[in-house]
Design a protein around this motif. Structure first.
Motif: not given
Length: 74
Positions: A19-47
């Motif tokens: 949902a965002t098209d922000w540009e941040v120098q030194g960080a790829n927000l698409d990759v950060i979002g995918l990592i957050l989603m993966a951590v959340g899914i792993i957390g739900v499975a663990t919980f």
């Protein structure tokens, strides 16, 4: 981290990725979002696996047999 925290991680990750098209120098927000989603899914499975183990099965209780010779005082 509880179930609510995991769901929030998934939601924030999806917002950053899709949902965002922000540009941040030194960080790829698409990759950060995918990592957050993966951590959340792993957390739900663990919980859910931990919550499933915490359920205690109570064996059926044995019937109470009253002694006819026992006196009760009221």
């Amino acid at each position: 981290m509880g179930l609510g925290g995991c769901i929030i991680l998934i939601a924030v990750g999806a917002i950053l990725t899709f949902a965002t098209d922000w540009e941040v120098q030194g960080a790829n927000l698409d990759v950060i979002g995918l990592i957050l989603m993966a951590v959340g899914i792993i957390g739900v499975a663990t919980f859910t696996s931990i919550a499933r183990r915490r359920r205690v099965v109570v064996p059926p209780s044995t019937p109470v047999v009253e002694d006819p010779n026992r006196r009760t005082y009221e």
